[in-house]
Write a protein that holds these residues in place. Structure first.
Motif: not given
Length: 391
Positions: A73-79
């Motif tokens: 599982f890869v979770i990429f948090g970005t704005e």
């Protein structure tokens, strides 16, 4: 079962501008930057770095072959994502050579995105104890030249490997969170620069901290005496200190001294990088762990996450035995020491050096970028990424 942070990686670009020089160029008292908001240096991303490459470089240093195989599982948090459809995490997944039998998503809620990823990772690992989850917080903060927010820009990424039986920090179960529709900061889809109501944003940051801190105390029965340190999301380093001081009266003199001293350690990296949005809180955590050498295993660390718009959360972690053995202090020391200072005019030129908005083909010179993973250009509306180790 303990679930938490097993490894922490960090990356920031090789360029920065000194805040004293920026202040002089803007005809502002340098103390307003270095003391007033607490910033010394501001990281600058060259055109060959974006949120994808920053995240990939941050993760590259911490993952071994076993990690790559177990990450599902890869979770990429970005704005500051690079595509309105495709997850930035998919690019990172390929660049790092991760196990293809994995879920990969991008999460957005201003600076809260990586925290949302951590909470999702906890749930996934609870159901799949042998799994590992890669959580990424990566951003380039852009407000514009000569704007009120210019001094709170920055660029960088933090990579967090989440697992059962973590080596660095086990996250506790109690958490408090709050959401309210507030226009304190936003970036419309047509703009590459953020808009901010600075006064309102500062007020809401403090208000959200007050709400979730109060909720957390009711849920947990804990108070200031139970914390060795509290780390904050830091759009600038004085912001978290303002929040911390709102709860001073709840503790003893010893509590105040301990928490303020450890706050200083937690803000050291942020002072010389700037605001990295989703990664900011976790850069603060990393700064505390790497700079406060006598912080003992078993210490409880509070974490306050705030994402404008707005969502806030307060949660906690317990440092694990021999956690310092699993940090990458030397790597990060070298990263900071190898950076290059640029003049204000060079910073402005780099800031204005942007990718075409019409899909035009563009080839970039990556030889001057020391990063292992770079953006090499655009072809047929597709970003071309390069991992130099694979060339």
């Amino acid at each position: 079962m303990k679930i938490g942070i097993d490894k922490i990686g960090f990356y920031t670009p090789h360029l920065y501008v000194d805040m004293n020089e920026l202040a002089v160029a803007r005809d502002i008292d340098p103390g307003k930057f270095t003391v007033g908001i607490g910033q010394e240096k501001m990281a600058i991303a060259p055109i060959t770095q974006d949120s994808v490459t920053l995240a990939a470089n941050a993760a590259l240093e911490i993952l071994d072959e076993e990690d790559k195989d177990k990450i599902d599982f890869v979770i990429f948090g970005t704005e500051t994502g690079v595509d309105s459809s495709k997850s930035a995490g998919v690019y990172v997944h390929e660049l790092l050579g991760l196990n293809p039998q994995a879920r990969t998503i991008e999460v957005k809620q201003a600076c809260y995105g990586a925290t949302a990823g951590i909470q999702m990772a906890k749930g996934h690992i609870a159901l799949n104890p042998e799994s590992k989850v890669l959580v990424l917080g990566s951003d380039i903060a852009r407000y514009g030249l000569n704007t009120s927010g210019e001094a709170t820009q920055g660029a960088g990424a933090v990579a967090l490997l989440m697992s059962a039986d973590p080596t660095i920090m086990a996250l506790e179960d109690k958490s408090a969170y709050f959401t309210s529709d507030i226009m304190d900061f936003w970036r419309p889809v047509y703009s590459d620069k953020a808009f901010v109501d600075g006064k309102l944003s500062n007020e809401q940051y403090i208000a959200f901290f007050s709400k979730v801190w109060g909720q957390f105390k009711e849920k947990s029965g804990l108070g200031l005496k139970d914390f060795d340190a509290i780390c904050y999301h830091l759009p600038y380093t004085k912001m978290g200190l303002k929040a911390l001081r709102t709860i001073w009266d709840e503790g003893s003199d010893n509590d105040k001294e301990r928490l303020e001293e450890n706050y200083t350690f937690s803000a050291k990296y942020n002072r010389i990088v700037g605001n990295i949005y989703t990664g900011s809180l976790y850069l603060s955590v990393l700064s505390l762990l790497e700079n406060k050498e006598d912080l003992k295993a078993g210490s409880r660390i509070g974490l306050f996450s705030y994402g404008s718009g707005a969502v806030g959360e307060f949660f906690t972690g317990i440092l694990q035995p021999n956690y310092r053995d699993h940090l990458y202090v030397d790597n990060h020391t070298e990263l900071f020491q190898s950076r290059t200072a640029v003049s204000v005019s060079e910073y402005e030129e780099t800031y204005e050096d942007t990718l075409p908005m019409d899909g035009s083909t563009m080839e970039l010179d990556i030889d001057n970028d020391p990063a292992t993973i770079c953006l090499a250009g655009i072809t047929a509306d597709q970003r071309q990424y390069v991992n130099k180790r694979n060339k």
